[in-house]
Design an enzyme around this catalytic site. Structure first.
Site, PDB file in Angstrom:
ATOM      1  N   HIS A   1      80.623  -3.823   4.149  1.00  0.00           N
ATOM      2  CA  HIS A   1      80.859  -3.450   2.748  1.00  0.00           C
ATOM      3  C   HIS A   1      80.864  -4.723   1.927  1.00  0.00           C
ATOM      4  O   HIS A   1      81.318  -5.769   2.404  1.00  0.00           O
ATOM      5  CB  HIS A   1      82.228  -2.762   2.592  1.00  0.00           C
ATOM      6  CG  HIS A   1      82.705  -2.741   1.161  1.00  0.00           C
ATOM      7  ND1 HIS A   1      82.291  -1.790   0.278  1.00  0.00           N
ATOM      8  CD2 HIS A   1      83.486  -3.603   0.448  1.00  0.00           C
ATOM      9  CE1 HIS A   1      82.826  -2.056  -0.928  1.00  0.00           C
ATOM     10  NE2 HIS A   1      83.553  -3.148  -0.827  1.00  0.00           N
TER      11      HIS A   1
ATOM     12  N   LYS B   1      82.611  -3.498   9.067  1.00  0.00           N
ATOM     13  CA  LYS B   1      83.057  -2.132   9.345  1.00  0.00           C
ATOM     14  C   LYS B   1      83.254  -1.904  10.855  1.00  0.00           C
ATOM     15  O   LYS B   1      82.815  -2.720  11.675  1.00  0.00           O
ATOM     16  CB  LYS B   1      82.034  -1.154   8.749  1.00  0.00           C
ATOM     17  CG  LYS B   1      81.961  -1.221   7.210  1.00  0.00           C
ATOM     18  CD  LYS B   1      81.043  -0.138   6.644  1.00  0.00           C
ATOM     19  CE  LYS B   1      80.968  -0.216   5.122  1.00  0.00           C
ATOM     20  NZ  LYS B   1      80.172   0.897   4.545  1.00  0.00           N
TER      21      LYS B   1
ATOM     22  N   GLU C   1      89.324  -4.851  -5.491  1.00  0.00           N
ATOM     23  CA  GLU C   1      89.234  -4.731  -4.026  1.00  0.00           C
ATOM     24  C   GLU C   1      89.936  -5.894  -3.317  1.00  0.00           C
ATOM     25  O   GLU C   1      90.588  -5.695  -2.294  1.00  0.00           O
ATOM     26  CB  GLU C   1      87.764  -4.663  -3.603  1.00  0.00           C
ATOM     27  CG  GLU C   1      87.120  -3.343  -3.996  1.00  0.00           C
ATOM     28  CD  GLU C   1      85.651  -3.236  -3.601  1.00  0.00           C
ATOM     29  OE1 GLU C   1      85.057  -2.205  -3.912  1.00  0.00           O
ATOM     30  OE2 GLU C   1      85.115  -4.180  -2.978  1.00  0.00           O
TER      31      GLU C   1
ATOM     32  N   ARG D   1      75.631  -9.124  -1.449  1.00  0.00           N
ATOM     33  CA  ARG D   1      74.852  -7.868  -1.444  1.00  0.00           C
ATOM     34  C   ARG D   1      73.430  -8.121  -0.916  1.00  0.00           C
ATOM     35  O   ARG D   1      72.883  -7.285  -0.200  1.00  0.00           O
ATOM     36  CB  ARG D   1      74.793  -7.260  -2.849  1.00  0.00           C
ATOM     37  CG  ARG D   1      76.135  -6.878  -3.462  1.00  0.00           C
ATOM     38  CD  ARG D   1      76.735  -5.616  -2.927  1.00  0.00           C
ATOM     39  NE  ARG D   1      75.925  -4.443  -3.122  1.00  0.00           N
ATOM     40  CZ  ARG D   1      76.351  -3.195  -2.885  1.00  0.00           C
ATOM     41  NH1 ARG D   1      77.595  -2.970  -2.440  1.00  0.00           N
ATOM     42  NH2 ARG D   1      75.564  -2.178  -3.062  1.00  0.00           N
TER      43      ARG D   1
ATOM     44  N   ASN E   1      77.107   1.465   8.751  1.00  0.00           N
ATOM     45  CA  ASN E   1      76.181   0.480   8.188  1.00  0.00           C
ATOM     46  C   ASN E   1      76.751  -0.939   8.110  1.00  0.00           C
ATOM     47  O   ASN E   1      76.394  -1.727   7.253  1.00  0.00           O
ATOM     48  CB  ASN E   1      75.611   0.971   6.846  1.00  0.00           C
ATOM     49  CG  ASN E   1      76.652   1.112   5.768  1.00  0.00           C
ATOM     50  OD1 ASN E   1      77.830   0.852   6.004  1.00  0.00           O
ATOM     51  ND2 ASN E   1      76.233   1.497   4.579  1.00  0.00           N
TER      52      ASN E   1
ATOM     53  N   ARG F   1      72.380  -5.438   7.493  1.00  0.00           N
ATOM     54  CA  ARG F   1      72.256  -4.017   7.836  1.00  0.00           C
ATOM     55  C   ARG F   1      70.981  -3.744   8.647  1.00  0.00           C
ATOM     56  O   ARG F   1      70.999  -2.931   9.568  1.00  0.00           O
ATOM     57  CB  ARG F   1      72.331  -3.166   6.565  1.00  0.00           C
ATOM     58  CG  ARG F   1      73.781  -3.002   6.093  1.00  0.00           C
ATOM     59  CD  ARG F   1      73.868  -2.427   4.714  1.00  0.00           C
ATOM     60  NE  ARG F   1      75.222  -1.975   4.384  1.00  0.00           N
ATOM     61  CZ  ARG F   1      75.624  -1.726   3.145  1.00  0.00           C
ATOM     62  NH1 ARG F   1      74.800  -1.862   2.119  1.00  0.00           N
ATOM     63  NH2 ARG F   1      76.868  -1.327   2.919  1.00  0.00           N
TER      64      ARG F   1
ATOM     65  N   PHE G   1      79.596  12.796   0.868  1.00  0.00           N
ATOM     66  CA  PHE G   1      79.793  12.003   2.079  1.00  0.00           C
ATOM     67  C   PHE G   1      81.200  11.416   2.196  1.00  0.00           C
ATOM     68  O   PHE G   1      81.505  10.693   3.153  1.00  0.00           O
ATOM     69  CB  PHE G   1      78.746  10.884   2.150  1.00  0.00           C
ATOM     70  CG  PHE G   1      78.746   9.958   0.952  1.00  0.00           C
ATOM     71  CD1 PHE G   1      79.666   8.931   0.831  1.00  0.00           C
ATOM     72  CD2 PHE G   1      77.787  10.107  -0.058  1.00  0.00           C
ATOM     73  CE1 PHE G   1      79.655   8.074  -0.264  1.00  0.00           C
ATOM     74  CE2 PHE G   1      77.768   9.251  -1.158  1.00  0.00           C
ATOM     75  CZ  PHE G   1      78.709   8.236  -1.262  1.00  0.00           C
TER      76      PHE G   1
ATOM     77  N   TYR H   1      88.016   3.809  -1.262  1.00  0.00           N
ATOM     78  CA  TYR H   1      86.752   4.436  -1.664  1.00  0.00           C
ATOM     79  C   TYR H   1      86.973   5.556  -2.682  1.00  0.00           C
ATOM     80  O   TYR H   1      86.144   6.472  -2.780  1.00  0.00           O
ATOM     81  CB  TYR H   1      86.004   4.945  -0.438  1.00  0.00           C
ATOM     82  CG  TYR H   1      85.204   3.872   0.288  1.00  0.00           C
ATOM     83  CD1 TYR H   1      84.143   3.216  -0.342  1.00  0.00           C
ATOM     84  CD2 TYR H   1      85.491   3.523   1.595  1.00  0.00           C
ATOM     85  CE1 TYR H   1      83.391   2.247   0.318  1.00  0.00           C
ATOM     86  CE2 TYR H   1      84.740   2.546   2.268  1.00  0.00           C
ATOM     87  CZ  TYR H   1      83.692   1.921   1.616  1.00  0.00           C
ATOM     88  OH  TYR H   1      82.939   0.964   2.262  1.00  0.00           O
TER      89      TYR H   1
ATOM     90  N   THR I   1      71.905   0.065   1.481  1.00  0.00           N
ATOM     91  CA  THR I   1      72.937   0.922   2.089  1.00  0.00           C
ATOM     92  C   THR I   1      72.413   1.616   3.352  1.00  0.00           C
ATOM     93  O   THR I   1      73.108   1.691   4.367  1.00  0.00           O
ATOM     94  CB  THR I   1      73.379   1.989   1.067  1.00  0.00           C
ATOM     95  OG1 THR I   1      73.708   1.338  -0.162  1.00  0.00           O
ATOM     96  CG2 THR I   1      74.581   2.771   1.559  1.00  0.00           C
TER      97      THR I   1
HETATM   98  P1  RTP Z   1      79.652  -0.215   0.486  1.00  0.00           P
HETATM   99  O1  RTP Z   1      80.390   0.292  -0.732  1.00  0.00           O
HETATM  100  O2  RTP Z   1      80.259   0.264   1.780  1.00  0.00           O
HETATM  101  O3  RTP Z   1      79.447  -1.692   0.432  1.00  0.00           O
HETATM  102  O4  RTP Z   1      78.167   0.386   0.500  1.00  0.00           O
HETATM  103  P2  RTP Z   1      77.164   0.468  -0.730  1.00  0.00           P
HETATM  104  O5  RTP Z   1      77.769  -0.148  -1.955  1.00  0.00           O
HETATM  105  O6  RTP Z   1      75.861  -0.067  -0.254  1.00  0.00           O
HETATM  106  O7  RTP Z   1      77.033   2.041  -0.917  1.00  0.00           O
HETATM  107  P3  RTP Z   1      77.938   3.035  -1.792  1.00  0.00           P
HETATM  108  O8  RTP Z   1      77.024   3.823  -2.656  1.00  0.00           O
HETATM  109  O9  RTP Z   1      79.070   2.301  -2.436  1.00  0.00           O
HETATM  110  O10 RTP Z   1      78.504   4.025  -0.689  1.00  0.00           O
HETATM  111  C1  RTP Z   1      79.625   3.692   0.110  1.00  0.00           C
HETATM  112  C2  RTP Z   1      79.335   4.076   1.550  1.00  0.00           C
HETATM  113  O11 RTP Z   1      79.209   5.489   1.643  1.00  0.00           O
HETATM  114  C3  RTP Z   1      78.229   5.823   2.593  1.00  0.00           C
HETATM  115  N1  RTP Z   1      77.171   6.609   1.953  1.00  0.00           N
HETATM  116  N2  RTP Z   1      76.642   7.649   2.512  1.00  0.00           N
HETATM  117  N3  RTP Z   1      75.057   9.948   3.039  1.00  0.00           N
HETATM  118  C4  RTP Z   1      74.881   9.265   1.906  1.00  0.00           C
HETATM  119  O12 RTP Z   1      74.060   9.580   1.080  1.00  0.00           O
HETATM  120  C5  RTP Z   1      75.714   8.118   1.664  1.00  0.00           C
HETATM  121  N4  RTP Z   1      75.672   7.371   0.591  1.00  0.00           N
HETATM  122  C6  RTP Z   1      76.606   6.405   0.782  1.00  0.00           C
HETATM  123  C7  RTP Z   1      77.634   4.547   3.125  1.00  0.00           C
HETATM  124  O13 RTP Z   1      78.241   4.267   4.375  1.00  0.00           O
HETATM  125  C8  RTP Z   1      78.023   3.524   2.090  1.00  0.00           C
HETATM  126  O14 RTP Z   1      78.149   2.247   2.654  1.00  0.00           O
HETATM  127 MG    MG Z   2      79.688   0.371  -2.684  1.00  0.00          MG
END
Ligand code: RTP
Ligand code: MG
Length: 141
Positions: free
Chosen positions: A117, A11, A128, A87, A114, A104, A59, A51, A93
């Site tokens: 992805h 990112k 994707e 992962r 963070n 991370r 968010f 996304y 996250t």
């Molecule tokens: P990513 O998709 O980026 O790999 O991250 P992830 O699976 O660990 O998390 P995901 O639930 O898919 O959320 C995508 C991105 O959104 C932001 N986020 N912010 N403020 C919040 O509660 C919140 N939750 C998620 C994070 O930047 C996350 O990577």
């Molecule tokens: Mg995700």
């Protein structure tokens, strides 16, 4: 164990910190192969599409704003259980909850910035990867 492919994005925060190489080393040390890669500055519509599953989340706007704030490095990783392996390397996250030694924990500043992805399932990985790479530009050996 199944050989899988997953989409990884370094990112804007991690690209700005100049740690692409350090993150690539972690992929390679864990046995994942980088079989496609490109740097891109996502447009707002690119980020919104990518996304889209999070469109209704509170968010979403911050996420799109962050992902378009600078260039990202996008790659396809291939290897045994690549989706889970990536992962695991990434960590939780929220970097405050990420295990010591994960990407991370070591490079991310906040839940928004963070660092990386990674696709979260086989079906999402397929979709994707297709967002960024035509089959022609993926070099599996
Ligand atoms: P990513 O998709 O980026 O790999 O991250 P992830 O699976 O660990 O998390 P995901 O639930 O898919 O959320 C995508 C991105 O959104 C932001 N986020 N912010 N403020 C919040 O509660 C919140 N939750 C998620 C994070 O930047 C996350 O990577
Ligand atoms: Mg995700």
């Amino acid at each position: 164990m199944a050989i899988e492919r997953t989409l990884s994005i370094i990112k804007p925060d991690a690209v700005a910190k100049n740690v692409i190489g350090q993150i690539y080393s972690r992929f390679e040390s864990s046995g994942l192969k980088i079989i496609a890669a490109r740097m891109i500055h996502l447009s707002q519509s690119d980020a919104e599409q990518f996304y889209a599953v999070h469109r209704e989340r509170p968010f979403f706007n911050d996420l799109v704003k962050f992902m378009t704030s600078g260039p990202v490095m996008v790659q396809v990783l291939e290897g045994e259980e690549a989706i889970k392996k990536n992962r695991d390397l990434m960590g939780a996250t929220d970097p405050r909850k990420a295990e010591t030694g994960t990407i991370r924990a070591d490079f991310a500043d906040s839940i928004d910035a963070n660092a990386v992805h990674g696709s979260d399932a086989l079906e999402t990985a397929i979709v994707e990867i297709a967002c960024f790479f035509p089959t022609l530009n993926i070099y599996s050996r």
